[in-house]
Scaffold this motif. Structure first.
Motif, PDB file in Angstrom:
ATOM      1  N   PHE A   1       0.835  -1.199   0.000  1.00  0.00           N
ATOM      2  CA  PHE A   1       0.000   0.000   0.000  1.00  0.00           C
ATOM      3  C   PHE A   1       0.867   1.245   0.000  1.00  0.00           C
ATOM      4  O   PHE A   1       1.884   1.295   0.680  1.00  0.00           O
ATOM      5  CB  PHE A   1      -0.896   0.037   1.244  1.00  0.00           C
TER       6      PHE A   1
ATOM      7  N   MET B   1      -7.842   5.924   3.686  1.00  0.00           N
ATOM      8  CA  MET B   1      -7.393   4.570   4.019  1.00  0.00           C
ATOM      9  C   MET B   1      -6.599   4.649   5.319  1.00  0.00           C
ATOM     10  O   MET B   1      -5.387   4.856   5.313  1.00  0.00           O
ATOM     11  CB  MET B   1      -6.557   3.976   2.881  1.00  0.00           C
TER      12      MET B   1
ATOM     13  N   THR C   1     -12.084  -2.766   5.680  1.00  0.00           N
ATOM     14  CA  THR C   1     -11.500  -2.221   4.454  1.00  0.00           C
ATOM     15  C   THR C   1     -10.133  -2.838   4.196  1.00  0.00           C
ATOM     16  O   THR C   1      -9.821  -3.224   3.060  1.00  0.00           O
ATOM     17  CB  THR C   1     -11.373  -0.689   4.549  1.00  0.00           C
ATOM     18  N   PHE C   2      -9.321  -2.958   5.230  1.00  0.00           N
ATOM     19  CA  PHE C   2      -8.000  -3.579   5.077  1.00  0.00           C
ATOM     20  C   PHE C   2      -8.141  -5.002   4.556  1.00  0.00           C
ATOM     21  O   PHE C   2      -7.484  -5.389   3.584  1.00  0.00           O
ATOM     22  CB  PHE C   2      -7.240  -3.569   6.401  1.00  0.00           C
TER      23      PHE C   2
ATOM     24  N   GLN D   1     -12.551   0.238   9.331  1.00  0.00           N
ATOM     25  CA  GLN D   1     -11.187   0.337   8.814  1.00  0.00           C
ATOM     26  C   GLN D   1     -10.543  -1.042   8.683  1.00  0.00           C
ATOM     27  O   GLN D   1      -9.804  -1.299   7.737  1.00  0.00           O
ATOM     28  CB  GLN D   1     -10.324   1.234   9.704  1.00  0.00           C
TER      29      GLN D   1
ATOM     30  N   THR E   1      -3.129   2.955   5.956  1.00  0.00           N
ATOM     31  CA  THR E   1      -1.928   3.428   5.260  1.00  0.00           C
ATOM     32  C   THR E   1      -1.256   4.572   6.007  1.00  0.00           C
ATOM     33  O   THR E   1      -0.136   4.939   5.686  1.00  0.00           O
ATOM     34  CB  THR E   1      -2.248   3.891   3.830  1.00  0.00           C
TER      35      THR E   1
ATOM     36  N   ASN F   1     -10.678  -6.417   3.011  1.00  0.00           N
ATOM     37  CA  ASN F   1     -11.223  -6.415   1.650  1.00  0.00           C
ATOM     38  C   ASN F   1     -10.148  -6.081   0.628  1.00  0.00           C
ATOM     39  O   ASN F   1     -10.073  -6.704  -0.435  1.00  0.00           O
ATOM     40  CB  ASN F   1     -12.387  -5.427   1.529  1.00  0.00           C
ATOM     41  N   ASN F   2      -9.299  -5.101   0.939  1.00  0.00           N
ATOM     42  CA  ASN F   2      -8.211  -4.749   0.030  1.00  0.00           C
ATOM     43  C   ASN F   2      -7.221  -5.895  -0.119  1.00  0.00           C
ATOM     44  O   ASN F   2      -6.721  -6.154  -1.219  1.00  0.00           O
ATOM     45  CB  ASN F   2      -7.499  -3.487   0.509  1.00  0.00           C
ATOM     46  N   MET F   3      -6.930  -6.572   0.975  1.00  0.00           N
ATOM     47  CA  MET F   3      -6.020  -7.714   0.899  1.00  0.00           C
ATOM     48  C   MET F   3      -6.629  -8.844   0.063  1.00  0.00           C
ATOM     49  O   MET F   3      -5.923  -9.484  -0.716  1.00  0.00           O
ATOM     50  CB  MET F   3      -5.675  -8.212   2.304  1.00  0.00           C
ATOM     51  N   HIS F   4      -7.932  -9.066   0.199  1.00  0.00           N
ATOM     52  CA  HIS F   4      -8.595 -10.091  -0.623  1.00  0.00           C
ATOM     53  C   HIS F   4      -8.490  -9.739  -2.100  1.00  0.00           C
ATOM     54  O   HIS F   4      -8.222 -10.619  -2.934  1.00  0.00           O
ATOM     55  CB  HIS F   4     -10.063 -10.242  -0.224  1.00  0.00           C
ATOM     56  N   GLN F   5      -8.703  -8.470  -2.437  1.00  0.00           N
ATOM     57  CA  GLN F   5      -8.603  -8.042  -3.824  1.00  0.00           C
ATOM     58  C   GLN F   5      -7.184  -8.233  -4.354  1.00  0.00           C
ATOM     59  O   GLN F   5      -6.989  -8.684  -5.486  1.00  0.00           O
ATOM     60  CB  GLN F   5      -9.004  -6.580  -3.978  1.00  0.00           C
ATOM     61  N   LYS F   6      -6.198  -7.911  -3.551  1.00  0.00           N
ATOM     62  CA  LYS F   6      -4.812  -8.099  -3.975  1.00  0.00           C
ATOM     63  C   LYS F   6      -4.508  -9.585  -4.207  1.00  0.00           C
ATOM     64  O   LYS F   6      -3.802  -9.942  -5.152  1.00  0.00           O
ATOM     65  CB  LYS F   6      -3.847  -7.510  -2.966  1.00  0.00           C
TER      66      LYS F   6
END
Length: 105
Positions: free
Chosen positions: A39, A46, A91-92, A88, A49, A94-99
């Motif tokens: 990130f 975010m 969101t973290f 928060q 970050t 979810n972002n890790m799943h997308q990555k």
């Protein structure tokens, strides 16, 4: 040194005279550079970050241990890292799943 899925690994194979592999050794080439490569720092909106490396390492460890935590576990994580709310942490994750789904991890 612990396992780091984002660090390049060098594998060496010890073979016998017949070419059969006797042992395999691995070594991380670049060490642990996960948080800076996952990130960008200080991205508006975010929360994670804008946190210290220690908080990011804690979040990454939690993700490695359980990528799909329950609501209760997310609340515990939020308390542990002093997040403003569970949102928060969601969101973290979810972002890790997308990555992970896009092959970044």
């Amino acid at each position: 040194m612990g396992y780091d899925p984002l660090s390049p690994m060098l594998y060496t194979y010890n073979k016998d005279q017949d070419g059969n592999i006797e042992s395999v050794q691995s070594m991380t080439l670049l060490g642990n550079g996960r948080t800076s490569s996952l990130f960008k720092k200080n991205v508006p909106g975010m929360w994670f970050t804008q946190q210290s490396e220690e908080v990011m390492e804690t979040l990454l460890k939690m993700y490695e241990d359980e990528p799909y935590p329950t609501e209760e576990n997310m609340a515990e994580i939020a308390t542990r890292v002093n997040a403003p709310s569970v949102t928060q942490i969601k969101t973290f994750f979810n972002n890790m799943h997308q990555k992970e789904q896009t092959g970044y991890l």
